[in-house]
Write an enzyme that holds these catalytic residues in place. Structure first.
Site, PDB file in Angstrom:
ATOM      1  CE  LYS A  39     -88.206  27.317 -30.598  1.00 60.57           C
ATOM      2  NZ  LYS A  39     -88.511  28.610 -31.536  1.00 60.57           N
ATOM      3  CE1 TYR A 269     -60.205   9.051 -28.262  1.00 62.56           C
ATOM      4  CE2 TYR A 269     -62.203   9.906 -26.471  1.00 62.56           C
ATOM      5  CZ  TYR A 269     -61.534   8.885 -27.962  1.00 62.56           C
ATOM      6  OH  TYR A 269     -62.049   7.231 -28.309  1.00 62.56           O
TER       7      TYR A 269
HETATM    8  C1  PLP Z   1     -88.950  29.618 -31.211  1.00 57.62           C
HETATM    9  C2  PLP Z   1     -89.867  30.496 -31.858  1.00 57.62           C
HETATM   10  C3  PLP Z   1     -90.902  31.280 -30.233  1.00 57.62           C
HETATM   11  C4  PLP Z   1     -90.404  31.342 -28.597  1.00 57.62           C
HETATM   12  O1  PLP Z   1     -89.063  32.116 -28.691  1.00 57.62           O
HETATM   13  P1  PLP Z   1     -87.957  32.392 -27.743  1.00 57.62           P
HETATM   14  O2  PLP Z   1     -87.259  32.781 -27.308  1.00 57.62           O
HETATM   15  O3  PLP Z   1     -87.579  31.184 -27.461  1.00 57.62           O
HETATM   16  O4  PLP Z   1     -89.460  32.613 -26.688  1.00 57.62           O
HETATM   17  C5  PLP Z   1     -91.521  32.183 -30.475  1.00 57.62           C
HETATM   18  N1  PLP Z   1     -91.814  32.375 -32.259  1.00 57.62           N
HETATM   19  C6  PLP Z   1     -91.285  31.268 -33.002  1.00 57.62           C
HETATM   20  C7  PLP Z   1     -91.976  32.197 -34.368  1.00 57.62           C
HETATM   21  C8  PLP Z   1     -90.101  31.081 -32.994  1.00 57.62           C
HETATM   22  O5  PLP Z   1     -89.991  29.878 -33.933  1.00 57.62           O
END
Ligand code: PLP
Length: 376
Positions: A39, A269
């Site tokens: 993702k 800045y």
């Molecule tokens: C993002 C996510 C993961 C992965 O999590 P990590 O901590 O990066 O391993 C797994 N399951 C769900 C439902 C997530 O949203």
């Protein structure tokens, strides 16, 4: 040292991604399906390229948050199963069927809607049902009997997985994870007693995998950060991670100018930094528009020719000033490492996150589209 004249770029090691995936697979063993989470553009690493690497390394599943992310992978030719974890809009339902995506379903109403669509289309869409076992976010809060009845009413869709997600995997001793597992098992026991055990059961992301909380592995795990080489620290236990992974990304930026400034000169800045003596300031072609956190103003550091160079003054939208006094031979066109390793010194996303008051995930996902992705 400079990959070819970019202002700022990240170098992503395909080999590291594949090795990290294999390390997870070896730790959990052949009975547990590993679903790498890609993702948010693979946590900033580039979802299409990372997915290609993982598919060639043998991944049979990938997980994304939204339907659009899944469609993008399909359009790029990815043929693994794709789990869509973070729900979908009404307008996206058709695409689940069209692109052969596997939704996590979060309500019993959605379940019956999807089942009706599966019947109309004569397409036995597989789905995973997500339980809210105490995270208080997505997932059904219905009780075991109600869930059983809803699943027994399913005609055309295919119940393939039961899943949940932990709120406090990193907080050993909070008891929340144990309570979530119990809640999951109450539903599972009811389904099993009725002969409805799904093929996959899953709840664990990186932390339960890395710290070997085996009761949370079941037969599928969903590691995200581990794939990119990160394991967040945990609290409330002296356990050490069993998993060995290495960061797959290095982030670099080019120097536009190096200039001598006199003692007393204000830098950037707000005049946040005043040169205590004459100094050499390097002006880097990276700023908060690239995702380099503004909070690193006067507190971050980069690596230049194998040595740390502190950020001085405010990080601006497109530029960052660093102190290169005493670092020999730095000129325009040379580069600095914002994230990564040079010789003996290194900076990782956890260090940046600590200094910027955020978390490593946000640092990685925050590297903006303007930063060129270079795959090694
Ligand atoms: C993002 C996510 C993961 C992965 O999590 P990590 O901590 O990066 O391993 C797994 N399951 C769900 C439902 C997530 O949203």
């Amino acid at each position: 040292m400079n990959a070819g004249g970019y202002r700022s770029w990240v170098e992503i090691s395909r080999r590291r991604i594949a090795e990290n995936f294999r390390a997870v697979r070896e730790l959990v063993g052949p009975g547990v399906e590993v679903v790498p989470v890609v993702k948010a553009d693979a946590y900033g690493h580039g979802a299409v390229e990372v997915s290609r690497v993982l598919e060639s390394a043998g991944a049979r599943w990938l997980a994304v948050s939204g339907v659009e992310e899944g469609v993008a992978l399909r359009s790029a030719g990815i043929r693994t199963r794709i789990l869509v974890m973070a729900d979908f809009l009404e307008s996206e339902r058709e695409a689940l069927f069209e692109f052969n995506l596997t939704p996590a379903i979060h309500s019993l109403e959605d379940l019956s809607t999807l089942d009706r669509m599966a019947a109309e289309r004569r397409q036995p869409l597989a789905f995973h049902l997500k339980l809210d076992t105490g995270m208080g976010r997505l997932g059904t809060l219905a009780g075991p009997e109600e869930i059983l009845a809803a699943l027994q009413a399913v005609r055309a869709a295919r119940f393939e997985g039961l899943m949940t997600h932990f709120a406090s995997a990193a907080l050993y001793g909070s008891g929340q994870t144990e309570r979530q597992i119990e809640a999951f098992d109450r539903v599972l026991a009811t389904l099993e007693a009725a002969g409805l055990a799904p093929r996959y059961q899953h709840m664990g992301s990186t932390i339960p995998v890395a710290y070997a909380r085996r009761e949370a592995w079941r037969n599928m795990v969903r590691p995200g950060q581990a794939i990119y080489g990160y394991i967040s620290p945990v609290r409330g236990t002296t356990r050490k991670p069993l998993l060995r992974v290495e960061p797959a990304m290095q982030w670099k930026a080019s120097f536009l100018e190096i200039k001598e400034v006199p003692e007393g000169m204000l830098i950037g800045y707000g005049g946040m930094f005043r040169a205590p003596r004459s100094m050499r300031i390097g002006i880097l072609a990276v700023g908060y528009a690239d995702g380099y956190p503004h909070r690193l103003s006067n507190r971050g550091r980069v690596i230049v020719k194998g040595r740390y160079a502190p950020v001085v003054g405010a990080v601006s939208m497109d530029l960052t000033t660093v102190d290169v006094t005493g670092i020999e031979g730095v000129g325009p066109g040379d580069c600095a490492t914002l994230l990564g390793v040079e010789g003996q010194v290194s900076i990782d996303a956890q260090e940046i996150a600590r200094l910027a008051g955020t978390i490593s995930y946000a640092v990685l996902c925050g590297i903006s589209a303007r930063v060129r992705r270079v795959y090694l």
